[in-house]
Structure formats: C-alpha cells, structure tokens
Design a protein around this motif. Structure first.
Motif, PDB file in Angstrom:
ATOM      1  N   ARG A   1       0.849  -1.190   0.000  1.00  0.00           N
ATOM      2  CA  ARG A   1       0.000   0.000   0.000  1.00  0.00           C
ATOM      3  C   ARG A   1       0.882   1.235   0.000  1.00  0.00           C
ATOM      4  NH1 ARG A   1      -2.781   0.439   4.776  1.00  0.00           N
ATOM      5  NH2 ARG A   1      -3.468   2.477   4.054  1.00  0.00           N
ATOM      6  N   PRO A   2       0.470   2.289  -0.700  1.00  0.00           N
ATOM      7  CA  PRO A   2       1.277   3.513  -0.696  1.00  0.00           C
ATOM      8  C   PRO A   2       1.367   4.100   0.698  1.00  0.00           C
ATOM      9  CG  PRO A   2      -0.399   3.591  -2.406  1.00  0.00           C
ATOM     10  CD  PRO A   2      -0.712   2.401  -1.565  1.00  0.00           C
ATOM     11  N   ILE A   3       2.484   4.740   0.984  1.00  0.00           N
ATOM     12  CA  ILE A   3       2.710   5.214   2.348  1.00  0.00           C
ATOM     13  C   ILE A   3       1.851   6.427   2.663  1.00  0.00           C
ATOM     14  CG2 ILE A   3       4.435   6.272   3.834  1.00  0.00           C
ATOM     15  CD1 ILE A   3       6.387   4.311   2.981  1.00  0.00           C
ATOM     16  N   GLU A   4       1.462   7.223   1.654  1.00  0.00           N
ATOM     17  CA  GLU A   4       0.665   8.421   1.959  1.00  0.00           C
ATOM     18  C   GLU A   4      -0.602   8.078   2.697  1.00  0.00           C
ATOM     19  OE1 GLU A   4       2.729   7.946  -1.015  1.00  0.00           O
ATOM     20  OE2 GLU A   4       0.832   8.257  -2.055  1.00  0.00           O
TER      21      GLU A   4
ATOM     22  N   LYS B   1       8.629  -2.349   4.318  1.00  0.00           N
ATOM     23  CA  LYS B   1       8.801  -2.654   2.887  1.00  0.00           C
ATOM     24  C   LYS B   1      10.216  -3.163   2.646  1.00  0.00           C
ATOM     25  CE  LYS B   1       5.637   0.862   1.007  1.00  0.00           C
ATOM     26  NZ  LYS B   1       4.503   0.285   0.308  1.00  0.00           N
ATOM     27  N   LEU B   2      11.177  -2.504   3.283  1.00  0.00           N
ATOM     28  CA  LEU B   2      12.568  -2.937   3.121  1.00  0.00           C
ATOM     29  C   LEU B   2      12.764  -4.324   3.703  1.00  0.00           C
ATOM     30  CD1 LEU B   2      14.466   0.357   3.871  1.00  0.00           C
ATOM     31  CD2 LEU B   2      14.517  -0.941   1.761  1.00  0.00           C
ATOM     32  N   HIS B   3      12.092  -4.582   4.820  1.00  0.00           N
ATOM     33  CA  HIS B   3      12.202  -5.900   5.433  1.00  0.00           C
ATOM     34  C   HIS B   3      11.656  -6.973   4.506  1.00  0.00           C
ATOM     35  CE1 HIS B   3      13.343  -7.243   9.529  1.00  0.00           C
ATOM     36  NE2 HIS B   3      12.868  -8.374   9.071  1.00  0.00           N
TER      37      HIS B   3
ATOM     38  N   GLU C   1      19.424   3.760   1.328  1.00  0.00           N
ATOM     39  CA  GLU C   1      18.831   4.945   1.950  1.00  0.00           C
ATOM     40  C   GLU C   1      18.495   6.016   0.923  1.00  0.00           C
ATOM     41  OE1 GLU C   1      21.581   6.460   4.761  1.00  0.00           O
ATOM     42  OE2 GLU C   1      23.192   6.711   3.311  1.00  0.00           O
ATOM     43  N   LYS C   2      19.157   6.028  -0.229  1.00  0.00           N
ATOM     44  CA  LYS C   2      18.851   7.065  -1.216  1.00  0.00           C
ATOM     45  C   LYS C   2      17.740   6.640  -2.183  1.00  0.00           C
ATOM     46  CE  LYS C   2      23.080   9.702  -1.323  1.00  0.00           C
ATOM     47  NZ  LYS C   2      24.105   8.736  -0.812  1.00  0.00           N
ATOM     48  N   VAL C   3      17.335   5.406  -2.106  1.00  0.00           N
ATOM     49  CA  VAL C   3      16.350   4.907  -3.072  1.00  0.00           C
ATOM     50  C   VAL C   3      14.942   5.225  -2.592  1.00  0.00           C
ATOM     51  CG1 VAL C   3      15.426   2.813  -4.134  1.00  0.00           C
ATOM     52  CG2 VAL C   3      17.886   3.069  -3.802  1.00  0.00           C
ATOM     53  N   ASP C   4      14.078   5.607  -3.519  1.00  0.00           N
ATOM     54  CA  ASP C   4      12.696   5.949  -3.178  1.00  0.00           C
ATOM     55  C   ASP C   4      11.887   4.655  -3.044  1.00  0.00           C
ATOM     56  OD1 ASP C   4      10.087   7.968  -4.782  1.00  0.00           O
ATOM     57  OD2 ASP C   4      10.249   7.032  -2.809  1.00  0.00           O
ATOM     58  N   VAL C   5      12.048   4.036  -1.890  1.00  0.00           N
ATOM     59  CA  VAL C   5      11.403   2.729  -1.682  1.00  0.00           C
ATOM     60  C   VAL C   5       9.891   2.868  -1.737  1.00  0.00           C
ATOM     61  CG1 VAL C   5      11.105   0.864  -0.023  1.00  0.00           C
ATOM     62  CG2 VAL C   5      13.330   1.923  -0.302  1.00  0.00           C
TER      63      VAL C   5
ATOM     64  N   SER D   1       5.188   0.230  -4.143  1.00  0.00           N
ATOM     65  CA  SER D   1       3.799   0.552  -3.826  1.00  0.00           C
ATOM     66  C   SER D   1       2.917   0.307  -5.030  1.00  0.00           C
ATOM     67  CB  SER D   1       3.652   2.021  -3.427  1.00  0.00           C
ATOM     68  OG  SER D   1       4.312   2.259  -2.223  1.00  0.00           O
ATOM     69  N   ILE D   2       1.685  -0.106  -4.743  1.00  0.00           N
ATOM     70  CA  ILE D   2       0.694  -0.277  -5.803  1.00  0.00           C
ATOM     71  C   ILE D   2      -0.452   0.672  -5.510  1.00  0.00           C
ATOM     72  CG2 ILE D   2      -0.898  -1.862  -6.888  1.00  0.00           C
ATOM     73  CD1 ILE D   2       0.869  -4.107  -6.196  1.00  0.00           C
ATOM     74  N   ARG D   3      -0.789   1.481  -6.487  1.00  0.00           N
ATOM     75  CA  ARG D   3      -1.829   2.482  -6.279  1.00  0.00           C
ATOM     76  C   ARG D   3      -3.187   1.931  -6.709  1.00  0.00           C
ATOM     77  NH1 ARG D   3       0.359   6.782  -4.600  1.00  0.00           N
ATOM     78  NH2 ARG D   3       2.398   5.943  -5.116  1.00  0.00           N
TER      79      ARG D   3
END
Lengths: 484, 175
Positions: B71-74, B94-96, B161-165, B170-172
C-alpha cells in the motif's frame, strides 16, 4: 420540478421503446419476401438478393408476414423492457441523490450513444490498480548505474504483485464487469443493495425473463433446430447442382434467422460490401458458440469444426449433406498437415462457400483479441476479417467453458434481455509470412471493434505459459547488467 | 489496516477468481496460473512470500497481509496511530519484505550464496558462474561494513537509503 423532468423522461422512453420495432422492419421484410420468392421459384443468385434487400429503405407498406410480426413483437418486448425498467428506476425515490444522478447520467449517455452503432466502443478502463508501464530499462538504469544493486529486485517485485492483484490475461477468461447494473443477478459482482424499489423492479425483471421470454425463446429455438435438421436432410437428397446450392442456402439462412430471433438477437452489420466471397476465408474474434449463428444470419459459410456427439452431431451430419461443411474427426484434428490440406482443397474450389474460422482457438470475453494461431493464415486464399462486438448491457454473450457447460450457457443466454451486437466486415487482406500476417489481421479487427490487443495465447486458459517467455525476461535483464 | 470497503471487495473477488479449487485458500499452483507472474524471473520467490513457514495454503487474511506491504505510504497520513504497531507498509517494513526475498534461510543475513541464487534467477543462463560470482563479491564488498562477508538488515537499509522505496514498492488503487 425534478418530478416533471423524470416524468418527461419516462414518456420519452416509452415512445422510443414503441418505435423500436420500426427499425427492425428491413430484416423482417427481407425474410418475408425471401419466403415469397422461394415459393415463386426465382433462380437469381442468393448473394445479390441479400444486397438488394439491404439497400431498400423501410416503408410502411411492406407486407409483414405473420411470422415477421410475431418476431417484431418479440423484439419490442426484448428492447422495451430494459428501457421501461430504467425509467422506473429513475423514478425510484429511495435511491440516494448522488448515486441516482450518476447512474442516470450513465444511462442517458448510453441511450444517447445507441442511435449510432457505427462508432466502435472504446474499451472501458475498469481496472483495480494503476499499472506502472515504465519499461525495465528505464526503471533499472535510472538507479544510477547498470551495475547490479539490491534495489533491482524492486522492479520485479512490484511487477509480480501488480500481476497478482490484476493481470491482463486471466481477466479475459471471465465475464466483463459492467459500469452500471443491468438488472441481471449474474452481473451483480461488485454492486450492492441500494433500495427496495430496485429490488422490486429486479423481481419483475426475473419474472418477465423466466416466465415470458424463456418459453417463447425455447420454442423458437426448438422450431429452428428442427427445421434445420429436416430442411437440410431434405435438400441433401437432391442431386448436386445449382438448385441444391440455392435451396441449401435458403434453408440455412431461414433457420439461422429463426435461431437469432430465438436469442432475441439484434445485429447491426456494417460495410456489407466487404462480405466474404466464395473461395475465401472468413476470420473473426471468438466470444461464444453463437458467433457462428450471428455470422450465418447474414450469409452462408462453410463451417469448420470437430465432430461432436449428441444433438450437435445430428445437426452436423444433416447439414453436411446439403452444404460442404468441413467436419473433422477428433483424431484428424491432431494432424495439422491433414487439416491444412483439406482446408486448402476446399478453398481452391472457387464454387464452394467461404470457410469460417476463429483463429483464437477459444472463447475470449469480448474485451480483447488474443493471439491468432497462424494455422489459418497458412492455407492461402483471401482473408476476410470480421470484427464482432457484443453490447454487454443487454446480456453477456461470453461462454466461460470452465464454469458453465453448454446447456446452462444457453439457458443464461435465453434469460438475458437480448443479444445486441455489431458486426463489421473489414476489407480483404493478403499476406506473406503467416505470423506477421496474423498479427496484422488481429490489429485490424481489434481496432475496428474497439477491443484491446493482447499478444498472449488464448490457450493460457488451460495451459501453462511457456518457459521461453521467462527466459526472454532474464535475457533482457542480463543485457542491462554491466559486468567486469 | 484501513483499506476502503470497495478495495477489499475487489481484492476478495480477485482472490476467489484465482481460487480454482474453491476451498477458500490459494495454493502455489493457483498463483502460477497467472501468466505475467509465471514469466517473472522472481516469480517463485514472490509466491513464497505469501506462504508462512511450512504451509501450502494461504487464506484471504494471509493474502491481504502480504499485499498490505504494497500500500502507498501516503495513506498512513490519514490514520496516524502513534500507539499502535508499525503499519505493514511503512518504509522499514517494505525494506524488510525485500530483505526476506534475498534471505532464504531466514537467518537475518544475506550470504554470498543467497545473493548468487537470486542473481541466477534474475539473469537465467546468460551470464557465466565466474562473472556472476564477481558481481556478487563486488556488491557485498560495497555494502558490507562490519566485514563478515554477509549483509545484515542494517547494512541493507544503509545501501538503500537514497532509493525511493515508497514509490518503487507501492501499488496504487484506482478507487
């Protein structure tokens, strides 16, 4: 004020519904005069006869045979009922204001579209999720370098999950979802209970469909099948010649028309000048077994198919006596060369009727056209593509063979409101390389019918996807990676 | 997990359409029937993520739990619950999830062998063992900070850390 507007709408709908049979007149009169001509024994070629009929404008003085009149009454019932029910719904007071307006707007838009059947429908974007179509290269190499990084799996991961939630292929093997409900329980997947009045209207709809329309259609279908078997067997006794061909076409056409009436079919044919000629091959997209009946309603074809048992087998054996259809035994189908050889012989004989083939090989749900098998395009001869698009508001024509057998499928068809479809005849095409030719024809059909094109094989309904596709994906990825 | 009613309904009808055996659970074969997933090089790993340890069937609840990672984080902005457990779709979770795709034996470390296995799945037969080995070595060397020739979760997070995870995992939903 709202009430007056709605009352006006209701009156308008009723008048439109009553005017509906007048647009049916050309088909009925052609049938009525067809029988009259058959009785006088005119020997003119059937093909030119159809053309002259289609060009004649409808006039009130056309003598409708009693048969045609019954059919038109029936068509009134089929077309008027949904329009009246929508008017009732529009007057229902319990429906929440916003939903009523949205739903009424959709309905008005749809009914405004109906007088122009020539415009192909745009595919409805009814997806669950927003799919990200960025290609692999852009997404991965965006991550600074083409060296491997841990983040590369994000691309594959997200693609995988998008496919799990909604994929392009498996949704084609089940019925299309509708934007607004058409009062059939079967399309009730994502709609929930709105009001009591709507339920009452739905109950009336069920009674009308099952107690009035179904017996009428069933008797018509029975008459149609009986006359087909009897007629073709009778014609089959005659010696081969022009008379036999002519009579067999008469019989096929009349029975086909009876069967289309039995399904309450309203078919609009476009570009009749491109209709398949003798010695040609007609290819069309496949949605259901009634595709064949819909096409034979307008012309005669030689069917191609497997020999079945039971009632279907009886029909096959009877019709092949009158007209050279091509039926294969189960064992013969496996031998591709034999199949191609027989079809090639048939096509080479210019006096034989055009053969009808569905290159997808299986029923697809009429929202897209899947891969065309190249076998049909290797036979040679001119290809006449035909696009068939059903209107799902009146009834779902798709046969989901894994869910329903043929009998329950026919029952569902006969208890829908109607089968409304558009048939476009496309100009003949010729080509060299079978695979590319197949893709070209498929694109033409998809564009005309307003369907999406998918490169996937319809056989994926039952079979697993080939490993070569996965290997292709792996190859693409490895090309992007830089290694020392 | 605050998902809208219509989203749940649609996911449930998707679940039932995948469930060919009609017994309320999905097996691995049900997932493999999706052509676009079957051609995905990491398809098998993704399917594995749905099945808890040692089990062969996943019910709708499990299905939703795994999907919730995407799910998107927003969406979390609307339902900030400070006292509750961290939502499944937080950046860390998500990273986990991605970490677990690499870490087969679940020892919280990505070893060289595990990385090689994933690499092999992604490139197929197109790269030789030696070249793949050198890619794996280089990747581990760049990310490894404590010198144990394996990547722990903390090191994994540091590399990304620089990647837009949030955007990539995410699936919108449309509705």
């Amino acid at each position: 004020m709202e009430r007056y507007k709605q009352a006006f709408h209701l009156i308008k709908v009723v008048i439109l519904a009553l005017m509906a049979p007048l647009t049916q007149v050309p088909e009925n009169t052609s049938q009525g005069n067809w029988e009259a001509l058959a009785l006088t024994g005119e020997q003119s070629l059937p093909y030119s006869l159809f053309q002259s009929h289609s060009l004649r404008p409808p006039t009130g003085q056309e003598q409708l045979s009693s048969w045609g009149f019954a059919c038109s009454l029936h068509s009134v019932a089929a077309l008027a009922v949904p329009r009246l029910t929508e008017a009732f719904q529009a007057l229902g007071g319990c429906v929440p204001e916003l939903e009523l307006k949205q739903w009424a707007t959709i309905r008005l838009q749809k009914s405004a579209k109906k007088p122009q059947p020539q415009l192909p429908r745009t595919p409805t974007a009814n997806g669950i999720i927003e799919r990200d179509e960025t290609p692999m290269e852009k997404e991965i190499t965006l991550l600074h370098r083409a060296d491997f990084e841990f983040s590369h799996i994000f691309y594959f991961c997200r693609k995988g999950f998008e496919a799990i939630v909604e994929d392009e292929v498996t949704q084609r093997f089940s019925s299309e979802e509708l934007l607004s409900w058409n009062l059939l329980t079967r399309t009730n997947v994502n709609f929930h209970y709105i009001s009591l009045k709507l339920t009452v209207v739905w109950v009336i709809g069920v009674i009308v469909r099952y107690c009035f329309l179904l017996p009428l259609r069933f008797t018509l279908a029975a008459i149609g099948i009986m006359s087909m078997i009897v007629g073709t067997t009778a014609v089959g006794q005659l010696p081969n010649g022009r008379v036999k061909n002519y009579l067999s076409e008469v019989v096929h056409l009349t029975c086909s028309r009876i069967l289309v009436r039995a399904l309450s079919g309203t078919i609009h044919y476009h570009n009749k000048e491109n209709r398949p000629r003798k010695g040609g091959i007609c290819v069309a997209n496949h949605t259901s077994p009634i595709d064949a009946i819909i096409l034979t309603n307008d012309g005669c074809y030689a069917m191609v198919g497997q020999v079945h048992g039971g009632l279907m087998g009886i029909i096959q054996r009877a019709t092949v006596k009158a007209c050279p259809h091509v039926w294969f035994e189960r064992s013969e189908i496996k031998d591709r060369h034999l199949v191609t050889k027989r079809l090639r012989e048939h096509v080479a004989d210019k006096s034989k009727l055009p053969i009808l083939i569905f290159p997808e090989g299986t029923c697809i749900n009429n929202t897209s056209v899947m891969m065309f098998k190249k076998g049909s395009f290797e036979i040679g001869g001119t290809i006449y593509p035909v696009a068939i698009k059903y209107d799902p508001q009146f009834g779902d024509a798709f046969w989901n063979s894994s869910k329903y057998n043929i009998v329950s499928y026919l029952l569902r068809i006969m208890t829908s409101w109607a089968i409304v479809c558009n048939v476009w005849y496309l100009p003949p095409m010729e080509g060299e390389d079978a695979v590319q030719f197949a893709n070209r024809v498929r694109s033409a059909i998809a564009r005309q019918g307003g369907l999406t094109e998918l490169p996937w094989d319809g056989g994926l309904k039952r079979a697993k996807v080939k490993d070569t596709f996965k290997e292709e994906q792996q190859k693409n990825y490895s090309k992007m990676l830089a290694w020392t | 997990m605050s998902v809208s009613h219509s989203q749940i309904t649609r996911l449930y009808s998707r679940f039932t359409s995948l469930d060919k055996g009609e017994n309320g659970t999905l097996s691995r074969e049900d997932f493999q029937r999706i052509p676009e997933l079957a051609i995905n090089p990491l398809g098998d790993r993704i399917i594995n993520a749905f099945f808890p340890e040692g089990e062969d069937q996943v019910n709708f609840r499990g299905f939703m739990r795994t999907l919730a990672h995407f799910r998107p984080i927003e969406d979390n902005e609307k339902s900030k619950d400070q006292n509750g457990p961290e939502p499944l779709n937080s950046r860390s979770n998500k990273l986990h999830f991605a970490f677990r795709l690499y870490d087969l034996d679940k020892d919280d470390k990505i070893s060289r062998d595990e990385l090689l296995q994933v690499l092999r799945m992604m490139v197929g037969v197109n790269i030789s063992d030696e070249q793949l080995g050198s890619i794996a070595d280089r990747t581990i060397q760049e990310a490894d900070q404590d010198g144990d020739s394996a990547i722990s979760f903390a090191e994994f997070v540091k590399v990304l850390e620089k990647v837009d995870v949030e955007q990539k995992m995410s699936i919108r939903f449309l509705h």
